[in-house]
Design a protein around this motif. Structure first.
Motif, PDB file in Angstrom:
ATOM      1  N   VAL A   1      62.942  68.920  41.930  1.00  0.00           N
ATOM      2  CA  VAL A   1      62.177  69.850  42.763  1.00  0.00           C
ATOM      3  C   VAL A   1      60.847  69.225  43.202  1.00  0.00           C
ATOM      4  N   LEU A   2      60.237  68.414  42.359  1.00  0.00           N
ATOM      5  CA  LEU A   2      58.980  67.768  42.732  1.00  0.00           C
ATOM      6  C   LEU A   2      59.217  66.676  43.763  1.00  0.00           C
ATOM      7  N   THR A   3      60.272  65.913  43.575  1.00  0.00           N
ATOM      8  CA  THR A   3      60.617  64.882  44.552  1.00  0.00           C
ATOM      9  C   THR A   3      60.919  65.516  45.908  1.00  0.00           C
ATOM     10  N   ARG A   4      61.644  66.645  45.882  1.00  0.00           N
ATOM     11  CA  ARG A   4      61.971  67.357  47.128  1.00  0.00           C
ATOM     12  C   ARG A   4      60.699  67.861  47.806  1.00  0.00           C
ATOM     13  N   TYR A   5      59.775  68.438  47.015  1.00  0.00           N
ATOM     14  CA  TYR A   5      58.505  68.910  47.584  1.00  0.00           C
ATOM     15  C   TYR A   5      57.713  67.752  48.184  1.00  0.00           C
ATOM     16  N   LEU A   6      57.546  66.673  47.427  1.00  0.00           N
ATOM     17  CA  LEU A   6      56.725  65.548  47.886  1.00  0.00           C
ATOM     18  C   LEU A   6      57.311  64.915  49.149  1.00  0.00           C
ATOM     19  N   THR A   7      58.631  64.788  49.194  1.00  0.00           N
ATOM     20  CA  THR A   7      59.293  64.227  50.374  1.00  0.00           C
ATOM     21  C   THR A   7      59.094  65.138  51.583  1.00  0.00           C
ATOM     22  N   ALA A   8      59.270  66.439  51.392  1.00  0.00           N
ATOM     23  CA  ALA A   8      59.097  67.394  52.491  1.00  0.00           C
ATOM     24  C   ALA A   8      57.638  67.427  52.949  1.00  0.00           C
ATOM     25  N   HIS A   9      56.717  67.382  52.007  1.00  0.00           N
ATOM     26  CA  HIS A   9      55.285  67.408  52.344  1.00  0.00           C
ATOM     27  C   HIS A   9      54.918  66.186  53.188  1.00  0.00           C
ATOM     28  N   ARG A  10      55.400  65.020  52.779  1.00  0.00           N
ATOM     29  CA  ARG A  10      55.128  63.779  53.538  1.00  0.00           C
ATOM     30  C   ARG A  10      55.708  63.863  54.939  1.00  0.00           C
ATOM     31  N   ALA A  11      56.863  64.513  55.077  1.00  0.00           N
ATOM     32  CA  ALA A  11      57.547  64.620  56.376  1.00  0.00           C
ATOM     33  C   ALA A  11      57.040  65.810  57.198  1.00  0.00           C
ATOM     34  N   HIS A  12      56.069  66.553  56.674  1.00  0.00           N
ATOM     35  CA  HIS A  12      55.551  67.762  57.337  1.00  0.00           C
ATOM     36  C   HIS A  12      56.663  68.784  57.564  1.00  0.00           C
ATOM     37  N   ASP A  13      57.597  68.859  56.607  1.00  0.00           N
ATOM     38  CA  ASP A  13      58.718  69.795  56.662  1.00  0.00           C
ATOM     39  C   ASP A  13      58.354  71.032  55.832  1.00  0.00           C
ATOM     40  N   THR A  14      57.613  71.940  56.466  1.00  0.00           N
ATOM     41  CA  THR A  14      57.100  73.125  55.771  1.00  0.00           C
ATOM     42  C   THR A  14      58.232  73.982  55.207  1.00  0.00           C
ATOM     43  N   ALA A  15      59.299  74.168  55.961  1.00  0.00           N
ATOM     44  CA  ALA A  15      60.394  75.049  55.518  1.00  0.00           C
ATOM     45  C   ALA A  15      60.999  74.548  54.213  1.00  0.00           C
ATOM     46  N   THR A  16      61.271  73.243  54.119  1.00  0.00           N
ATOM     47  CA  THR A  16      61.838  72.689  52.892  1.00  0.00           C
ATOM     48  C   THR A  16      60.823  72.720  51.766  1.00  0.00           C
ATOM     49  N   ALA A  17      59.578  72.357  52.051  1.00  0.00           N
ATOM     50  CA  ALA A  17      58.541  72.359  51.015  1.00  0.00           C
ATOM     51  C   ALA A  17      58.394  73.753  50.416  1.00  0.00           C
ATOM     52  N   LEU A  18      58.451  74.770  51.242  1.00  0.00           N
ATOM     53  CA  LEU A  18      58.263  76.141  50.778  1.00  0.00           C
ATOM     54  C   LEU A  18      59.358  76.561  49.798  1.00  0.00           C
ATOM     55  N   THR A  19      60.563  76.031  49.938  1.00  0.00           N
ATOM     56  CA  THR A  19      61.668  76.404  49.051  1.00  0.00           C
ATOM     57  C   THR A  19      61.476  75.882  47.629  1.00  0.00           C
ATOM     58  N   THR A  20      60.505  75.018  47.415  1.00  0.00           N
ATOM     59  CA  THR A  20      60.292  74.450  46.079  1.00  0.00           C
ATOM     60  C   THR A  20      59.338  75.290  45.234  1.00  0.00           C
TER      61      THR A  20
ATOM     62  N   SER B   1      47.756  71.836  56.408  1.00  0.00           N
ATOM     63  CA  SER B   1      47.551  70.498  55.836  1.00  0.00           C
ATOM     64  C   SER B   1      48.376  69.447  56.580  1.00  0.00           C
ATOM     65  N   ALA B   2      49.453  69.884  57.246  1.00  0.00           N
ATOM     66  CA  ALA B   2      50.294  68.951  58.002  1.00  0.00           C
ATOM     67  C   ALA B   2      49.648  68.546  59.324  1.00  0.00           C
ATOM     68  N   THR B   3      48.719  69.366  59.832  1.00  0.00           N
ATOM     69  CA  THR B   3      48.180  69.098  61.166  1.00  0.00           C
ATOM     70  C   THR B   3      46.690  68.796  61.188  1.00  0.00           C
ATOM     71  N   GLU B   4      45.989  69.064  60.073  1.00  0.00           N
ATOM     72  CA  GLU B   4      44.539  68.935  60.076  1.00  0.00           C
ATOM     73  C   GLU B   4      44.084  67.480  60.253  1.00  0.00           C
ATOM     74  N   PHE B   5      44.743  66.555  59.552  1.00  0.00           N
ATOM     75  CA  PHE B   5      44.370  65.141  59.620  1.00  0.00           C
ATOM     76  C   PHE B   5      45.634  64.303  59.746  1.00  0.00           C
ATOM     77  N   THR B   6      45.448  63.066  60.211  1.00  0.00           N
ATOM     78  CA  THR B   6      46.534  62.091  60.221  1.00  0.00           C
ATOM     79  C   THR B   6      46.280  61.130  59.076  1.00  0.00           C
ATOM     80  N   TYR B   7      47.290  60.915  58.240  1.00  0.00           N
ATOM     81  CA  TYR B   7      47.089  60.053  57.074  1.00  0.00           C
ATOM     82  C   TYR B   7      48.415  59.504  56.571  1.00  0.00           C
ATOM     83  N   THR B   8      48.306  58.444  55.792  1.00  0.00           N
ATOM     84  CA  THR B   8      49.465  57.933  55.067  1.00  0.00           C
ATOM     85  C   THR B   8      49.288  58.356  53.612  1.00  0.00           C
ATOM     86  N   ILE B   9      50.391  58.568  52.940  1.00  0.00           N
ATOM     87  CA  ILE B   9      50.360  58.987  51.540  1.00  0.00           C
ATOM     88  C   ILE B   9      51.366  58.152  50.763  1.00  0.00           C
TER      89      ILE B   9
END
Length: 119
Positions: free
Chosen positions: A17-36, A63-71
């Motif tokens: 579940v953490l890997t799924r959240y972190l991957t979705a967060h990096r991809a700006h995939d709010t829908a998937t991140a929210l399911t975690t 958080s997906a749109t406020e800044f551009t960054y690498t993580i």
């Protein structure tokens, strides 16, 4: 407070579940991140607390749109079966330009019940 000291683990040993959240967060995939998250989850980030799915969804979108960054995941730790820390190095167009952030997770029923993000 936990008596156990966090111990370093391989990033691949983080719960799915953490890997799924972190991957979705990096991809700006709010829908998937929210399911975690649990329905009553809390997120603490940048001095603000977000409680429940609606508030967390707004936080994820912002958080997906406020800044551009690498993580980049630089470290993973486990305190016990419900508590994990994922350390990320961020570089981007936010104040300061780079920072290491600790994502402190508390799990309940294989979902994220609490997430605190702090330097």
């Amino acid at each position: 407070m936990h008596d156990n000291q966090p111990r370093t683990i391989a990033p691949d040993d983080l719960p799915e579940v953490l890997t799924r959240y972190l991957t979705a967060h990096r991809a700006h995939d709010t829908a998937t991140a929210l399911t975690t998250f649990t329905d009553d989850a809390t997120v603490i980030d940048d001095g603000h607390t977000y409680l429940g799915s609606t508030a967390i969804e707004r936080w994820l979108d912002r958080s997906a749109t406020e800044f551009t960054y690498t993580i980049r995941l630089t470290n993973a730790q486990q305190t016990d079966t419900a508590h994990y820390i994922a350390t990320h190095h961020l570089e981007g167009n936010f104040p300061g330009g780079s920072i290491d952030l600790h994502y402190r997770f508390t799990l309940r029923d294989n979902l994220i019940a609490h997430l605190a993000i702090e330097p």
